[in-house]
Write an enzyme that holds these catalytic residues in place. Structure first.
Site, short mmCIF file in Angstrom:
data_model
loop_
_atom_site.label_atom_id
_atom_site.label_comp_id
_atom_site.label_asym_id
_atom_site.label_seq_id
_atom_site.Cartn_x
_atom_site.Cartn_y
_atom_site.Cartn_z
CG ASN A 1 -2.70 -8.03 -0.89
OD1 ASN A 1 -3.42 -7.48 -0.09
ND2 ASN A 1 -2.41 -7.49 -2.06
CB CYS B 1 -0.91 0.01 1.23
SG CYS B 1 -1.96 1.47 1.30
#
Length: 300
Positions: free
Chosen positions: A249, A240
């Site tokens: 992730n 992010c």
């Protein structure tokens, strides 16, 4: 609570995984990744994002990617659409499912989409109205559900409030995102218990980053709470840009390996998934972020 017999994995690699890459990635490479994932049996793939190229340059070719992929029956190919303009572009590209994105943290909302949580949800209203009128399903994301890089702790009650709003607006499912990966199994179970008071468990999904190495443990904790949908990213791609230190992730291959070991059905072929991750890792010129993939490839 007993474990679910079947789990749906939503692979967000083509969008969430690639959106922060600095190097140009060709439309052809993105199309190949999506086709590889669907060939492996992934039945929900987040293909791209219809946002301003000014903010996310890597997603500028999302319409071309949708035009190039081989859409298989029974597979959902979705796109992130943060506003009405983005939704209209997605609709023109033939997208049948979209996602909207809110934050559980006011500070993160300001940094990520330059507005308050309330304003972000107001922006979604015309998107949901247009989508429902067009027969397009909408999925909701909530970021920073287990902590924010700017304000620290985030309460489960705050997450539950936003989840309820998204659900009431028409989102068929709400994905709870541990954006900075600081959540632990106990905190995860508490979060789901609280949120489930507003949104049924069968309409919740988990989205865990592995920054602190807790993603698989948090997924297992979520399974114990009756959640059976999880976002993951092939080869562990992603991160992010607005959350310092947030790594990718959880890798789809690692999640699939764990679920298979638990006897939970996914419909995904691990070997084909490993191949998909290996191919995109080679394109990016980096080590595969999946431990399972690295082990399987080394053993071949």
């Amino acid at each position: 609570m007993t474990l679910p017999q079947k789990v749906r994995l939503v692979d967000v690699g083509p969008r969430d995984g690639l959106q922060n890459e600095a190097q140009p990635i060709s439309v052809q490479a993105k199309v190949r990744l999506v086709d590889d994932l669907s060939a492996a049996g992934v039945n929900h793939i987040e293909v791209g994002s219809f946002v301003s190229p000014k903010w996310v340059p890597q997603m500028a070719g999302s319409a071309e990617v949708f035009a190039g992929i081989q859409q298989r029956p029974g597979v959902s190919y979705s796109a992130l659409t943060p506003n009405l303009q983005g939704f209209e572009a997605a609709l023109a590209a033939g997208v049948h499912e979209v996602a909207v994105f809110a934050a559980a943290s006011e500070a993160f909302s300001q940094r990520n989409i330059n507005c308050s949580i309330a304003d972000s949800i107001n922006r979604f209203t015309p998107v949901l109205e247009a989508a429902l009128a067009a027969g397009v399903r909408v999925r909701g994301y909530i970021s920073c559900v287990l902590g924010c890089p700017y304000q620290g702790d985030v309460t489960a009650d705050q997450v539950a409030l936003i989840a309820q709003e998204l659900s009431a607006m028409g989102c068929y499912e709400v994905s709870l995102g541990d954006t900075i990966g600081t959540g632990t199994p106990g905190a995860t179970r508490h979060l789901i218990e609280v949120v489930a008071g507003q949104v049924p468990r069968d309409r919740l999904a988990g989205h865990f980053h592995d920054t602190y190495g807790q993603a698989l443990a948090n997924i297992y904790a979520s399974l114990l709470e009756g959640v059976s949908v999880f976002d993951s990213s092939v080869a562990g791609l992603g991160g992010c840009p607005y959350a310092k230190g947030a790594t990718g992730n959880v890798a789809s291959e690692d999640v699939l390996y764990m679920l298979t070991g638990l006897g939970i059905e996914t419909g995904i072929d691990l070997d084909l998934l490993v191949d998909a991750g290996a191919r995109i890792s080679q394109v990016l010129g980096r080590e595969n972020g999946s431990r399972v993939a690295r082990a399987r490839l080394a053993a071949r």
